[in-house]
Design an enzyme around this catalytic site. Structure first.
Site, PDB file in Angstrom:
ATOM      1  N   GLY A   1      -0.296   4.965  -0.946  1.00  0.00           N
ATOM      2  CA  GLY A   1      -1.570   5.723  -0.272  1.00  0.00           C
ATOM      3  C   GLY A   1      -0.812   6.969   0.309  1.00  0.00           C
ATOM      4  O   GLY A   1       0.108   7.350   0.542  1.00  0.00           O
TER       5      GLY A   1
ATOM      6  N   ASP B   1       2.310  -1.940  -4.598  1.00  0.00           N
ATOM      7  CA  ASP B   1       0.874  -1.365  -4.308  1.00  0.00           C
ATOM      8  C   ASP B   1       0.052  -2.118  -5.298  1.00  0.00           C
ATOM      9  O   ASP B   1       0.653  -2.596  -6.519  1.00  0.00           O
ATOM     10  CB  ASP B   1       0.904   0.087  -4.439  1.00  0.00           C
ATOM     11  CG  ASP B   1      -0.388   0.693  -3.872  1.00  0.00           C
ATOM     12  OD1 ASP B   1      -0.542   1.466  -2.920  1.00  0.00           O
ATOM     13  OD2 ASP B   1      -1.822   0.433  -4.552  1.00  0.00           O
TER      14      ASP B   1
ATOM     15  N   GLY C   1       0.740  -1.145   0.002  1.00  0.00           N
ATOM     16  CA  GLY C   1       0.085   0.177   0.031  1.00  0.00           C
ATOM     17  C   GLY C   1       0.800   1.186   0.084  1.00  0.00           C
ATOM     18  O   GLY C   1       0.475   2.242   0.510  1.00  0.00           O
TER      19      GLY C   1
ATOM     20  N   ASP D   1      -0.754  -7.199  -5.694  1.00  0.00           N
ATOM     21  CA  ASP D   1      -2.037  -7.391  -5.184  1.00  0.00           C
ATOM     22  C   ASP D   1      -1.829  -8.162  -3.941  1.00  0.00           C
ATOM     23  O   ASP D   1      -1.440  -9.256  -4.001  1.00  0.00           O
ATOM     24  CB  ASP D   1      -3.164  -7.825  -5.837  1.00  0.00           C
ATOM     25  CG  ASP D   1      -4.292  -8.147  -5.411  1.00  0.00           C
ATOM     26  OD1 ASP D   1      -4.503  -8.016  -3.983  1.00  0.00           O
ATOM     27  OD2 ASP D   1      -5.462  -8.684  -6.101  1.00  0.00           O
TER      28      ASP D   1
ATOM     29  N   LYS E   1      -9.953  -4.346  11.793  1.00  0.00           N
ATOM     30  CA  LYS E   1      -8.542  -3.705  12.532  1.00  0.00           C
ATOM     31  C   LYS E   1      -8.629  -4.275  13.887  1.00  0.00           C
ATOM     32  O   LYS E   1      -7.561  -4.827  14.238  1.00  0.00           O
ATOM     33  CB  LYS E   1      -8.498  -2.204  12.614  1.00  0.00           C
ATOM     34  CG  LYS E   1      -8.357  -1.391  11.496  1.00  0.00           C
ATOM     35  CD  LYS E   1      -6.898  -1.633  10.706  1.00  0.00           C
ATOM     36  CE  LYS E   1      -6.963  -0.840   9.488  1.00  0.00           C
ATOM     37  NZ  LYS E   1      -5.326  -1.348   8.696  1.00  0.00           N
TER      38      LYS E   1
ATOM     39  N   TYR F   1     -14.482  -1.670   8.521  1.00  0.00           N
ATOM     40  CA  TYR F   1     -13.210  -1.145   8.578  1.00  0.00           C
ATOM     41  C   TYR F   1     -12.462  -1.307  10.027  1.00  0.00           C
ATOM     42  O   TYR F   1     -11.586  -2.158  10.150  1.00  0.00           O
ATOM     43  CB  TYR F   1     -12.967   0.240   7.976  1.00  0.00           C
ATOM     44  CG  TYR F   1     -11.478   0.861   8.318  1.00  0.00           C
ATOM     45  CD1 TYR F   1     -10.610   0.420   7.599  1.00  0.00           C
ATOM     46  CD2 TYR F   1     -11.564   2.062   9.286  1.00  0.00           C
ATOM     47  CE1 TYR F   1      -9.301   1.082   7.934  1.00  0.00           C
ATOM     48  CE2 TYR F   1     -10.083   2.560   9.399  1.00  0.00           C
ATOM     49  CZ  TYR F   1      -9.004   1.952   8.821  1.00  0.00           C
ATOM     50  OH  TYR F   1      -8.024   2.611   9.133  1.00  0.00           O
TER      51      TYR F   1
ATOM     52  N   ARG G   1      -1.679  -0.310  -7.482  1.00  0.00           N
ATOM     53  CA  ARG G   1      -1.594   0.695  -8.593  1.00  0.00           C
ATOM     54  C   ARG G   1      -0.036   0.332  -9.071  1.00  0.00           C
ATOM     55  O   ARG G   1       0.699  -0.168  -8.290  1.00  0.00           O
ATOM     56  CB  ARG G   1      -1.613   1.917  -7.976  1.00  0.00           C
ATOM     57  CG  ARG G   1      -2.653   2.365  -7.126  1.00  0.00           C
ATOM     58  CD  ARG G   1      -2.746   3.758  -7.009  1.00  0.00           C
ATOM     59  NE  ARG G   1      -3.444   3.910  -5.456  1.00  0.00           N
ATOM     60  CZ  ARG G   1      -3.647   5.177  -5.091  1.00  0.00           C
ATOM     61  NH1 ARG G   1      -2.745   6.138  -5.575  1.00  0.00           N
ATOM     62  NH2 ARG G   1      -3.939   5.258  -4.059  1.00  0.00           N
TER      63      ARG G   1
ATOM     64  N   LEU H   1      -0.391   7.571   3.512  1.00  0.00           N
ATOM     65  CA  LEU H   1       0.522   7.252   4.708  1.00  0.00           C
ATOM     66  C   LEU H   1       1.722   6.801   3.872  1.00  0.00           C
ATOM     67  O   LEU H   1       3.053   7.180   3.830  1.00  0.00           O
ATOM     68  CB  LEU H   1       0.221   6.609   5.599  1.00  0.00           C
ATOM     69  CG  LEU H   1       1.193   5.889   6.762  1.00  0.00           C
ATOM     70  CD1 LEU H   1       1.744   7.136   7.478  1.00  0.00           C
ATOM     71  CD2 LEU H   1       0.618   5.041   7.817  1.00  0.00           C
TER      72      LEU H   1
ATOM     73  N   ILE I   1      -4.774  10.849  10.042  1.00  0.00           N
ATOM     74  CA  ILE I   1      -3.414  11.751   9.635  1.00  0.00           C
ATOM     75  C   ILE I   1      -3.843  12.861   8.552  1.00  0.00           C
ATOM     76  O   ILE I   1      -4.538  12.905   7.520  1.00  0.00           O
ATOM     77  CB  ILE I   1      -2.706  10.510   8.846  1.00  0.00           C
ATOM     78  CG1 ILE I   1      -2.596   9.378   9.876  1.00  0.00           C
ATOM     79  CG2 ILE I   1      -1.539  11.149   8.346  1.00  0.00           C
ATOM     80  CD1 ILE I   1      -1.776   8.114   9.005  1.00  0.00           C
TER      81      ILE I   1
HETATM   82  P1  NAD Z   1      -4.921   4.813   1.495  1.00  0.00           P
HETATM   83  O1  NAD Z   1      -6.187   4.480   0.992  1.00  0.00           O
HETATM   84  O2  NAD Z   1      -4.396   6.296   1.120  1.00  0.00           O
HETATM   85  O3  NAD Z   1      -3.981   3.881   0.898  1.00  0.00           O
HETATM   86  C1  NAD Z   1      -3.841   2.246   0.770  1.00  0.00           C
HETATM   87  C2  NAD Z   1      -3.137   1.872  -0.230  1.00  0.00           C
HETATM   88  O4  NAD Z   1      -3.570   0.437  -0.257  1.00  0.00           O
HETATM   89  C3  NAD Z   1      -3.584   2.362  -1.666  1.00  0.00           C
HETATM   90  O5  NAD Z   1      -2.504   3.075  -2.266  1.00  0.00           O
HETATM   91  C4  NAD Z   1      -4.295   1.358  -2.360  1.00  0.00           C
HETATM   92  O6  NAD Z   1      -4.011   1.081  -3.860  1.00  0.00           O
HETATM   93  C5  NAD Z   1      -3.359   0.096  -1.616  1.00  0.00           C
HETATM   94  N1  NAD Z   1      -4.261  -1.264  -1.628  1.00  0.00           N
HETATM   95  C6  NAD Z   1      -5.509  -1.460  -1.494  1.00  0.00           C
HETATM   96  N2  NAD Z   1      -5.904  -2.648  -1.736  1.00  0.00           N
HETATM   97  C7  NAD Z   1      -4.796  -3.185  -1.909  1.00  0.00           C
HETATM   98  C8  NAD Z   1      -4.314  -4.724  -2.289  1.00  0.00           C
HETATM   99  N3  NAD Z   1      -5.139  -5.419  -2.354  1.00  0.00           N
HETATM  100  N4  NAD Z   1      -2.984  -4.998  -2.469  1.00  0.00           N
HETATM  101  C9  NAD Z   1      -2.185  -3.877  -2.465  1.00  0.00           C
HETATM  102  N5  NAD Z   1      -2.366  -2.686  -2.243  1.00  0.00           N
HETATM  103  C10 NAD Z   1      -3.741  -2.389  -2.070  1.00  0.00           C
HETATM  104  O7  NAD Z   1      -4.493   4.610   3.122  1.00  0.00           O
HETATM  105  P2  NAD Z   1      -3.510   5.168   4.067  1.00  0.00           P
HETATM  106  O8  NAD Z   1      -4.250   6.582   4.531  1.00  0.00           O
HETATM  107  O9  NAD Z   1      -2.355   5.693   3.441  1.00  0.00           O
HETATM  108  O10 NAD Z   1      -3.357   4.367   5.274  1.00  0.00           O
HETATM  109  C11 NAD Z   1      -2.470   2.999   5.287  1.00  0.00           C
HETATM  110  C12 NAD Z   1      -2.700   2.414   6.507  1.00  0.00           C
HETATM  111  O11 NAD Z   1      -2.785   3.325   7.643  1.00  0.00           O
HETATM  112  C13 NAD Z   1      -3.995   1.624   6.256  1.00  0.00           C
HETATM  113  O12 NAD Z   1      -3.967   0.391   6.861  1.00  0.00           O
HETATM  114  C14 NAD Z   1      -4.997   2.287   7.267  1.00  0.00           C
HETATM  115  O13 NAD Z   1      -5.855   1.751   7.642  1.00  0.00           O
HETATM  116  C15 NAD Z   1      -4.165   2.791   8.259  1.00  0.00           C
HETATM  117  N6  NAD Z   1      -4.774   4.050   9.101  1.00  0.00           N
HETATM  118  C16 NAD Z   1      -4.607   5.177   8.166  1.00  0.00           C
HETATM  119  C17 NAD Z   1      -5.294   6.434   8.726  1.00  0.00           C
HETATM  120  C18 NAD Z   1      -5.279   7.749   8.128  1.00  0.00           C
HETATM  121  O14 NAD Z   1      -5.760   8.677   8.575  1.00  0.00           O
HETATM  122  N7  NAD Z   1      -4.825   7.909   6.875  1.00  0.00           N
HETATM  123  C19 NAD Z   1      -5.585   6.463  10.037  1.00  0.00           C
HETATM  124  C20 NAD Z   1      -5.483   5.307  10.789  1.00  0.00           C
HETATM  125  C21 NAD Z   1      -5.056   4.134  10.195  1.00  0.00           C
HETATM  126  N1  SER Z   2      -8.513   8.061   9.069  1.00  0.00           N
HETATM  127  C1  SER Z   2      -8.879   6.656   9.027  1.00  0.00           C
HETATM  128  C2  SER Z   2     -10.316   6.772   8.334  1.00  0.00           C
HETATM  129  O1  SER Z   2     -11.144   7.972   8.675  1.00  0.00           O
HETATM  130  C3  SER Z   2      -9.142   6.293  10.294  1.00  0.00           C
HETATM  131  O2  SER Z   2      -8.550   4.862  10.260  1.00  0.00           O
HETATM  132  O3  SER Z   2     -10.733   5.759   7.751  1.00  0.00           O
END
Ligand code: NAD
Ligand code: SER
Length: 320
Positions: A13, A36, A10, A51, A145, A141, A38, A15, A171
């Site tokens: 994404g 990823d 991932g 994937d 988790k 979701y 993508r 983060l 974030i």
């Molecule tokens: P995001 O949605 O921006 O990115 C997720 C990435 O995972 C995407 O680039 C997507 O293409 C990829 N993805 C989805 N399915 C996939 C698969 N089958 N194989 C490979 N890649 C795949 O998410 P993020 O905000 O970068 O979050 C990263 C992690 O942090 C996640 O596990 C999320 O639950 C966790 N998290 C994020 C937040 C936040 O606010 N961003 C908060 C709490 C937890």
């Molecule tokens: N920022 C994330 C969401 O809103 C929390 O895991 O899904």
């Protein structure tokens, strides 16, 4: 220094984008394999399309690159997840189980698993939410988790896997756009501000949620992964806090730079999700165990977000 070979799932994404660069700085560009669903053509470093639901493909990558650590970020987030609940469960659980199994069977010593404030649900004390209340999440979701945290804990106790996890707040960062969460508004609001546009918010003005600036989120990730093993007493996931803020407060903070900035409020299905999450977080376990301490509060973050986004906007590098 022992050189680690890191796999990030991932990595494209919100983060992953930023954490991958930090890991490249720490371990060397060629020792970090970004992956990823993508595919990227202009990536600065080693990139593999993966994937993460495909076990064989993941195993082949782990063997090919001699991976010793995995940062498993791939997931479908809260708001997007409610549109496709079964797919979300499948993706979030299958990808994690693949990571755990491939780590058990190969030389992967350490795994990072991001959890979320979405684990809590509506049965909690929403102010200063404690580390271990009853977890009854209201989204698929959040359910994934909670299950993921428990699977990580199980692999640690049964197989000795050194898995570490953080329950991130929402974030907020300028480098990348969020991917379908309930906290996404807190990034988009800055993009509207620097373009002198009105912001339409999908949450009510007084919706307080835990949030964290991306620099703090990335630093927390590096710090928990660097902490001595014996300091990690929680193998499900640690609460961490950054700040507790509402849309209304963000608008006030942005008005210091853009006095005419305006928001209108049209709450949608994401309001119910937000209302089931904590307003603020007790992160004393993380502070005690591995010295967690956030640096950014709302005003510092707003200043930096506006500065960085304005600069990008002037270079026409904004993604929106
Ligand atoms: P995001 O949605 O921006 O990115 C997720 C990435 O995972 C995407 O680039 C997507 O293409 C990829 N993805 C989805 N399915 C996939 C698969 N089958 N194989 C490979 N890649 C795949 O998410 P993020 O905000 O970068 O979050 C990263 C992690 O942090 C996640 O596990 C999320 O639950 C966790 N998290 C994020 C937040 C936040 O606010 N961003 C908060 C709490 C937890
Ligand atoms: N920022 C994330 C969401 O809103 C929390 O895991 O899904």
């Amino acid at each position: 220094m022992i050189i680690e070979k890191i796999l990030v799932t991932g990595a494209c994404g919100q983060l992953g984008n930023v954490l991958t660069s930090k890991l490249q700085e720490k371990w060397g560009t060629n020792n970090v394999i970004a992956s990823d669903l993508r595919s990227l053509t202009d990536f600065n470093g080693v990139f593999e399309t993966l994937d993460a639901t495909d076990y064989d493909a993941m195993e082949a990558l782990v063997i090919k690159h001699d991976i010793t650590q995995i940062y498993h970020l791939a997931a479908i987030l809260s708001a997007k997840g409610e549109k496709e609940p079964l797919d979300t469960w499948n993706v979030n659980m299958k990808t994690l189980l693949n990571v755990l199994e491939v780590s058990r069977l190969h030389k992967v010593k350490k795994v990072f698993y991001p959890s979320s404030i979405a684990v809590f649900g509506d049965k909690i004390e929403r102010v200063n939410t404690s580390q271990s209340p009853n977890l009854t999440p209201t989204t698929v979701y959040g359910m994934s988790k909670v299950a993921g945290e428990n699977w990580g804990n199980y692999y640690h106790h049964k197989y000795g896997l050194d898995i570490r996890s953080i329950r991130y707040p929402g974030i907020i960062g300028h480098q990348s756009l969020p991917g379908g969460g309930t906290t996404d508004y807190a990034v988009y609001i800055y993009h509207k501000a620097i373009k002198n546009e009105q912001f339409e918010c999908f949450l009510k003005p007084k919706t307080f949620l835990p949030m964290i600036y991306i620099d703090d989120a990335v630093r927390a990730t590096i710090e928990i992964m660097d902490a001595p093993k014996e300091k990690i007493t929680i193998r499900t996931s640690y609460n961490i806090s950054g700040m507790s803020i509402s849309p209304e407060q963000m608008v006030t903070s942005i008005k210091n730079t853009y006095p005419d900035f305006k928001a209108v409020y049209n709450p949608d299905y994401r309001q119910n999700i937000a209302d089931s999450w904590p307003m603020s977080i007790d992160d004393s376990a993380a502070r005690t165990d591995w010295n967690w301490m956030p640096k950014y509060l709302l005003e510092d973050m707003t200043k930096e977000m506006i500065e960085k986004l304005k600069h990008k906007h002037s270079l026409k590098e904004i993604q929106l």
